[in-house]
Write an enzyme that holds these catalytic residues in place. Structure first.
Site, PDB file in Angstrom:
ATOM      1  N   CYS A 112       0.806  -1.226   0.000  1.00 34.04           N
ATOM      2  CA  CYS A 112       0.000   0.000   0.000  1.00 34.04           C
ATOM      3  C   CYS A 112       0.839   1.277   0.000  1.00 34.04           C
ATOM      4  O   CYS A 112       0.335   2.355  -0.308  1.00 34.04           O
ATOM      5  CB  CYS A 112      -0.959  -0.014   1.185  1.00 34.04           C
ATOM      6  SG  CYS A 112      -1.885  -1.542   1.267  1.00 34.04           S
ATOM      7  N   HIS A 250      -3.432   6.815   2.811  1.00 34.16           N
ATOM      8  CA  HIS A 250      -3.852   5.509   2.302  1.00 34.16           C
ATOM      9  C   HIS A 250      -5.228   5.208   2.911  1.00 34.16           C
ATOM     10  O   HIS A 250      -5.442   5.368   4.114  1.00 34.16           O
ATOM     11  CB  HIS A 250      -2.813   4.464   2.714  1.00 34.16           C
ATOM     12  CG  HIS A 250      -3.250   3.070   2.428  1.00 34.16           C
ATOM     13  ND1 HIS A 250      -3.753   2.702   1.210  1.00 34.16           N
ATOM     14  CD2 HIS A 250      -3.277   1.955   3.201  1.00 34.16           C
ATOM     15  CE1 HIS A 250      -4.061   1.417   1.250  1.00 34.16           C
ATOM     16  NE2 HIS A 250      -3.792   0.945   2.438  1.00 34.16           N
ATOM     17  N   ASN A 280     -10.224  -0.162   0.056  1.00 28.54           N
ATOM     18  CA  ASN A 280      -8.766  -0.151   0.082  1.00 28.54           C
ATOM     19  C   ASN A 280      -8.250  -0.796  -1.204  1.00 28.54           C
ATOM     20  O   ASN A 280      -8.378  -1.997  -1.394  1.00 28.54           O
ATOM     21  CB  ASN A 280      -8.289  -0.927   1.318  1.00 28.54           C
ATOM     22  CG  ASN A 280      -6.771  -0.989   1.431  1.00 28.54           C
ATOM     23  OD1 ASN A 280      -6.050  -0.653   0.486  1.00 28.54           O
ATOM     24  ND2 ASN A 280      -6.276  -1.429   2.575  1.00 28.54           N
TER      25      ASN A 280
HETATM   26  C1  LIG Z   1     -10.139  -5.796   9.954  1.00 23.76           C
HETATM   27  C2  LIG Z   1     -10.791  -4.849  10.934  1.00 23.76           C
HETATM   28  C3  LIG Z   1     -11.873  -4.029  10.254  1.00 23.76           C
HETATM   29  C4  LIG Z   1     -11.449  -5.653  12.060  1.00 23.76           C
HETATM   30  O1  LIG Z   1     -12.003  -4.796  13.020  1.00 23.76           O
HETATM   31  P1  LIG Z   1     -11.740  -5.055  14.558  1.00 23.76           P
HETATM   32  O2  LIG Z   1     -12.496  -4.030  15.298  1.00 23.76           O
HETATM   33  O3  LIG Z   1     -10.249  -5.116  14.771  1.00 23.76           O
HETATM   34  O4  LIG Z   1     -12.440  -6.445  14.763  1.00 23.76           O
HETATM   35  P2  LIG Z   1     -11.788  -7.797  15.322  1.00 23.76           P
HETATM   36  O5  LIG Z   1     -10.810  -8.345  14.326  1.00 23.76           O
HETATM   37  O6  LIG Z   1     -11.316  -7.563  16.694  1.00 23.76           O
HETATM   38  O7  LIG Z   1     -13.056  -8.727  15.341  1.00 23.76           O
HETATM   39  C5  LIG Z   1     -14.125  -8.508  16.228  1.00 23.76           C
HETATM   40  C6  LIG Z   1     -15.195  -9.548  15.958  1.00 23.76           C
HETATM   41  O8  LIG Z   1     -15.825  -9.243  14.707  1.00 23.76           O
HETATM   42  C7  LIG Z   1     -15.828 -10.406  13.889  1.00 23.76           C
HETATM   43  N1  LIG Z   1     -15.734  -9.993  12.484  1.00 23.76           N
HETATM   44  C8  LIG Z   1     -14.647  -9.847  11.710  1.00 23.76           C
HETATM   45  N2  LIG Z   1     -14.998  -9.439  10.483  1.00 23.76           N
HETATM   46  C9  LIG Z   1     -16.340  -9.330  10.493  1.00 23.76           C
HETATM   47  C10 LIG Z   1     -17.272  -8.947   9.523  1.00 23.76           C
HETATM   48  N3  LIG Z   1     -16.915  -8.603   8.269  1.00 23.76           N
HETATM   49  N4  LIG Z   1     -18.577  -8.922   9.853  1.00 23.76           N
HETATM   50  C11 LIG Z   1     -18.985  -9.255  11.083  1.00 23.76           C
HETATM   51  N5  LIG Z   1     -18.124  -9.631  12.063  1.00 23.76           N
HETATM   52  C12 LIG Z   1     -16.824  -9.673  11.756  1.00 23.76           C
HETATM   53  C13 LIG Z   1     -14.629 -11.199  14.332  1.00 23.76           C
HETATM   54  O9  LIG Z   1     -14.791 -12.568  13.999  1.00 23.76           O
HETATM   55  C14 LIG Z   1     -14.646 -10.960  15.811  1.00 23.76           C
HETATM   56  O10 LIG Z   1     -15.602 -11.822  16.392  1.00 23.76           O
HETATM   57  P3  LIG Z   1     -15.311 -12.531  17.807  1.00 23.76           P
HETATM   58  O11 LIG Z   1     -15.164 -11.392  18.779  1.00 23.76           O
HETATM   59  O12 LIG Z   1     -16.533 -13.344  18.002  1.00 23.76           O
HETATM   60  O13 LIG Z   1     -14.066 -13.311  17.598  1.00 23.76           O
HETATM   61  C15 LIG Z   1      -9.744  -3.897  11.566  1.00 23.76           C
HETATM   62  O14 LIG Z   1      -8.902  -4.625  12.421  1.00 23.76           O
HETATM   63  C16 LIG Z   1      -8.904  -3.193  10.548  1.00 23.76           C
HETATM   64  O15 LIG Z   1      -9.395  -2.448   9.707  1.00 23.76           O
HETATM   65  N6  LIG Z   1      -7.566  -3.357  10.630  1.00 23.76           N
HETATM   66  C17 LIG Z   1      -6.670  -2.760   9.702  1.00 23.76           C
HETATM   67  C18 LIG Z   1      -6.634  -3.588   8.477  1.00 23.76           C
HETATM   68  C19 LIG Z   1      -6.064  -2.895   7.292  1.00 23.76           C
HETATM   69  O16 LIG Z   1      -6.244  -1.723   7.123  1.00 23.76           O
HETATM   70  N7  LIG Z   1      -5.362  -3.646   6.461  1.00 23.76           N
HETATM   71  C20 LIG Z   1      -4.783  -3.169   5.260  1.00 23.76           C
HETATM   72  C21 LIG Z   1      -3.606  -2.361   5.604  1.00 23.76           C
HETATM   73  S1  LIG Z   1      -2.879  -1.770   4.186  1.00 23.76           S
END
Ligand SMILES: CC(C)(COP(=O)(O)OP(=O)(O)OC[C@H]1O[C@@H](n2cnc3c(N)ncnc32)[C@H](O)[C@@H]1OP(=O)(O)O)[C@@H](O)C(=O)NCCC(=O)NCCS
Length: 323
Positions: A112, A250, A280
């Site tokens: 990215c 980004h 993204n």
């Molecule tokens: C991926 C992201 C959106 C997840 O959000 P989060 O608040 O960290 O959520 P978590 O990973 O802690 O998951 C929380 C719960 O939601 C659930 N969950 C994950 N994706 C889900 C979705 N699409 N829909 C519903 N529930 C979802 C998980 O399974 C978890 O459930 P559990 O508590 O029963 O285990 C977030 O971590 C993020 O954006 N991170 C940065 C990623 C990124 O930008 N990557 C590219 C970089 S270039």
């Protein structure tokens, strides 16, 4: 004429709009969850156009706006982690499509942060090789490497391309860049490429060819490196935050930008966001956002802006430039 400036910007998005509701038809998720956790509502997904196809379309627009004939291009750099194939590079495929026969061509793999790294790489080569111009593209068809059964990643990514033509200019352009990486954290975001399975390999290792990510770790990393990169790129420049019209980040997650703005003690309004509609697109997010800003008339000659990106590698980078 020793400054290097963006003389033309362009972008291309595939026409298919995939909404959160559409994704919730095949993985257990909801529009509400995705909007709350990411800020994203829809993204564009390719139905067959490959990375070189969308790159070429973005490049043609950027060249037209820069008033440069592709035949006169001296350098093409494509930042991508979803190339059509290993060889030829996407840059060589674009060169062929554009008939840009004089250009040196290569791809860079900086995930990215690729477009921001690409701008500084092009600037450095223009200086050392005395090139008059360069084409820098950020382009991805991430849908090819997305695990469409993994709800924690497939909601985040989209396809698209953005391109910038660089020219020499008397006015300031790219003022300063800050390029870094933290390879020790690389495991947090991976896309496998090749199997290790030869007559000589001691054990067979099959690659996972789709995105694998520790979302929480990336979120933490992103917030801290946006702060570092933006602070560092401003150092010793005599430019203050009041002089900055926009920070173009980004487009990974609205929450990342909100937390980073708080950390930098800057208003969220300084950050230009379009992730709601585009998602993204990795190396393409920054030039796609710049193109949108240009088309909305938000960028005027002399405006100072900061580009900041982070991602797989893990890598991060910022550029301070004058439009
Ligand atoms: C991926 C992201 C959106 C997840 O959000 P989060 O608040 O960290 O959520 P978590 O990973 O802690 O998951 C929380 C719960 O939601 C659930 N969950 C994950 N994706 C889900 C979705 N699409 N829909 C519903 N529930 C979802 C998980 O399974 C978890 O459930 P559990 O508590 O029963 O285990 C977030 O971590 C993020 O954006 N991170 C940065 C990623 C990124 O930008 N990557 C590219 C970089 S270039």
């Amino acid at each position: 004429m020793s400054n290097i400036k963006i003389a033309g910007i362009g972008a291309y998005l595939p026409s298919l709009v995939v909404t959160n509701d559409r994704i919730s038809e095949f993985v257990e998720t909801s529009d509400e969850w995705i909007v709350q956790r990411t800020g994203m509502r829809e993204r564009r997904i390719s139905e067959g156009e490959n990375t070189s196809d969308i790159s070429t379309k973005a490049a043609k627009l950027a060249l037209e706006r820069a008033g440069i004939d592709a035949k006169d291009l001296e350098l093409i750099i494509v930042a991508t982690i979803s190339p059509d194939m290993f060889i030829p590079s996407v840059a060589c495929l674009v060169q062929s499509n554009l008939d840009a026969d004089k250009a040196a061509c290569f791809d860079i793999s900086v995930a990215c942060s690729g477009f921001v790294y690409g701008l500084e790489t092009a600037k450095a080569l223009m200086m050392s090789m005395n090139y008059k111009n360069a084409l820098v593209i950020g382009a991805e068809v991430l849908s090819k490497v997305t695990d469409w059964t993994d709800r924690s990643t497939c909601i985040l990514f989209g396809d698209g391309a953005g391109a910038a033509v660089l020219k020499r200019d008397q006015a300031p352009g790219i003022i300063k860049s800050y390029l870094r990486a933290d390879g020790k954290k690389g495991e947090a975001l991976t896309i496998g490429a090749t199997d290790f399975d030869t007559p000589f390999s001691k054990e067979k290792k099959l690659a996972k060819r789709t995105i694998d990510m520790n979302g929480r770790e990336i979120l933490r990393f992103a917030v801290s490196v946006i702060d570092e990169a933006v602070t560092e790129v401003m150092k010793d420049t005599n430019v203050s935050f009041d002089d900055i019209k926009y920070i173009v980040p980004h487009q990974a997650n609205y929450r990342i930008i909100k937390l980073a703005a708080e950390k930098l003690k800057l208003s969220e309004d300084k950050f230009y966001l379009n992730l709601e509609k585009v998602g993204n697109t990795s190396a393409a997010t920054v030039p796609i956002a710049l193109n949108e800003m240009y088309e909305k008339g938000l960028l005027n000659k002399g405006d100072k802006i900061i580009l900041v990106a982070f991602g797989g590698g893990l890598t991060y980078a910022a550029t301070l430039l004058e439009w």
